[in-house]
Design an enzyme around this catalytic site. Sequence first.
Site, short mmCIF file in Angstrom:
data_model
loop_
_atom_site.label_atom_id
_atom_site.label_comp_id
_atom_site.label_asym_id
_atom_site.label_seq_id
_atom_site.Cartn_x
_atom_site.Cartn_y
_atom_site.Cartn_z
N LYS A 17 0.82 -1.23 0.00
CA LYS A 17 0.00 0.00 0.00
C LYS A 17 0.85 1.27 0.00
O LYS A 17 0.60 2.19 -0.76
CB LYS A 17 -0.93 0.05 1.24
CG LYS A 17 -1.89 -1.11 1.36
CD LYS A 17 -2.82 -0.93 2.57
CE LYS A 17 -2.09 -0.93 3.90
NZ LYS A 17 -1.53 -2.24 4.32
N ARG A 91 -9.05 1.54 9.27
CA ARG A 91 -8.75 0.15 9.58
C ARG A 91 -9.86 -0.52 10.37
O ARG A 91 -9.77 -1.72 10.65
CB ARG A 91 -7.48 0.09 10.41
CG ARG A 91 -6.24 -0.36 9.66
CD ARG A 91 -5.12 -0.25 10.66
NE ARG A 91 -3.96 -1.02 10.42
CZ ARG A 91 -2.90 -0.61 9.73
NH1 ARG A 91 -2.91 0.54 9.12
NH2 ARG A 91 -1.83 -1.36 9.65
N ARG A 130 11.34 -7.75 4.80
CA ARG A 130 11.44 -6.34 5.20
C ARG A 130 12.01 -6.23 6.62
O ARG A 130 12.76 -5.31 6.93
CB ARG A 130 10.05 -5.68 5.13
CG ARG A 130 10.08 -4.20 5.44
CD ARG A 130 8.75 -3.53 5.16
NE ARG A 130 7.83 -3.69 6.27
CZ ARG A 130 6.54 -3.32 6.22
NH1 ARG A 130 6.02 -2.82 5.11
NH2 ARG A 130 5.77 -3.48 7.27
N ARG A 136 12.16 -2.78 11.36
CA ARG A 136 11.06 -2.06 12.02
C ARG A 136 10.65 -2.82 13.28
O ARG A 136 10.61 -4.05 13.26
CB ARG A 136 9.89 -1.96 11.04
CG ARG A 136 9.24 -0.61 11.00
CD ARG A 136 8.22 -0.54 9.91
NE ARG A 136 6.94 -1.11 10.30
CZ ARG A 136 5.87 -1.09 9.55
NH1 ARG A 136 5.92 -0.52 8.34
NH2 ARG A 136 4.76 -1.61 9.96
N ARG A 147 -0.54 -8.98 13.43
CA ARG A 147 -1.05 -7.93 12.53
C ARG A 147 -1.95 -8.52 11.44
O ARG A 147 -2.95 -7.93 11.05
CB ARG A 147 0.10 -7.13 11.92
CG ARG A 147 0.62 -6.07 12.90
CD ARG A 147 2.07 -5.72 12.66
NE ARG A 147 2.32 -5.20 11.33
CZ ARG A 147 3.50 -5.32 10.70
NH1 ARG A 147 4.50 -5.96 11.26
NH2 ARG A 147 3.65 -4.81 9.50
P1 ADP Z 1 1.33 -2.34 8.19
O1 ADP Z 1 0.34 -2.07 7.10
O2 ADP Z 1 2.56 -3.02 7.67
O3 ADP Z 1 0.77 -3.00 9.41
P2 ADP Z 1 1.29 0.45 9.11
O4 ADP Z 1 2.43 1.38 9.05
O5 ADP Z 1 0.08 0.80 8.31
O6 ADP Z 1 1.90 -0.95 8.70
O7 ADP Z 1 0.81 0.27 10.63
C1 ADP Z 1 1.71 -0.04 11.69
C2 ADP Z 1 0.98 -0.04 13.03
O8 ADP Z 1 0.50 1.29 13.31
C3 ADP Z 1 -0.27 -0.91 13.12
O9 ADP Z 1 0.05 -2.24 13.44
C4 ADP Z 1 -1.07 -0.20 14.22
O10 ADP Z 1 -0.57 -0.51 15.51
C5 ADP Z 1 -0.77 1.26 13.95
N1 ADP Z 1 -1.78 1.89 13.04
C6 ADP Z 1 -1.52 2.44 11.82
N2 ADP Z 1 -2.63 2.93 11.26
C7 ADP Z 1 -3.64 2.68 12.13
C8 ADP Z 1 -5.05 2.90 12.12
N3 ADP Z 1 -5.66 3.51 11.08
N4 ADP Z 1 -5.77 2.50 13.20
C9 ADP Z 1 -5.18 1.91 14.25
N5 ADP Z 1 -3.86 1.64 14.32
C10 ADP Z 1 -3.09 2.02 13.28
#
Ligand code: ADP
Length: 188
Positions: A17, A91, A130, A136, A147
């Site tokens: 994404k 989400r 990754r 990370r 996740r």
């Molecule tokens: P990925 O898609 O690889 O999980 P992101 O960078 O989108 O990576 O998200 C990393 C973490 O940040 C998530 O596991 C969550 O803890 C938090 N997070 C990101 N966006 C949201 C959201 N819209 N709502 C709740 N938590 C979020």
Amino acid sequence: MSGAMVLVFLGPPGAGKGTQAARLAEDLGLTKISTGDILRSHVARGTELGKQVAPIMERGDLVPDELILAIIREELSQMAEVRAIFDGFPRTTRQAEALDELLAELGAPVNAAVLLEVPEEELLRRLLRRAKLEGRADDNEQTIRRRLQVYREQTQPLIDYYAAAGVLKRVDGVGDPGQIYCRIREAV
Ligand code: ADP
């Protein structure tokens, strides 16, 4: 190009994404709003919000909706005209409904929700790779599995939400990034 435009990128962790949204934002002159990047920046700077969310992110759980929505309200308030790509947001159903309410006030509905589809074995492979390259904090096998589970339970229902709204675009997320980008351009 001008006029309000709102795109949402949906899909599991590791679907690509962020990469695809960045390229599309650049080409369409949109601002990419990545809640994950914004949260990681707070963690790195050690802000109050960062301290609050760091342990949640490390576990692979979702940050509470109200904290995320405060970030989104702030980002939208800075735009004279809404031209945005959301990456990793919404989400949860609550987040999607709140986004619709905010956008209704601004007269700019979601134009398309792009769903990047990638099989789960491929996601695991990408995320573990990754993890080695970027290190990370949430890219370890246990958190990755969490996740993916959180995605299935809390985010997957949004596919039906956007399908019902008539804006869902399914895109095959397997292949080389350039090819996937072409599919996205055709879809939106
Ligand atoms: P990925 O898609 O690889 O999980 P992101 O960078 O989108 O990576 O998200 C990393 C973490 O940040 C998530 O596991 C969550 O803890 C938090 N997070 C990101 N966006 C949201 C959201 N819209 N709502 C709740 N938590 C979020």
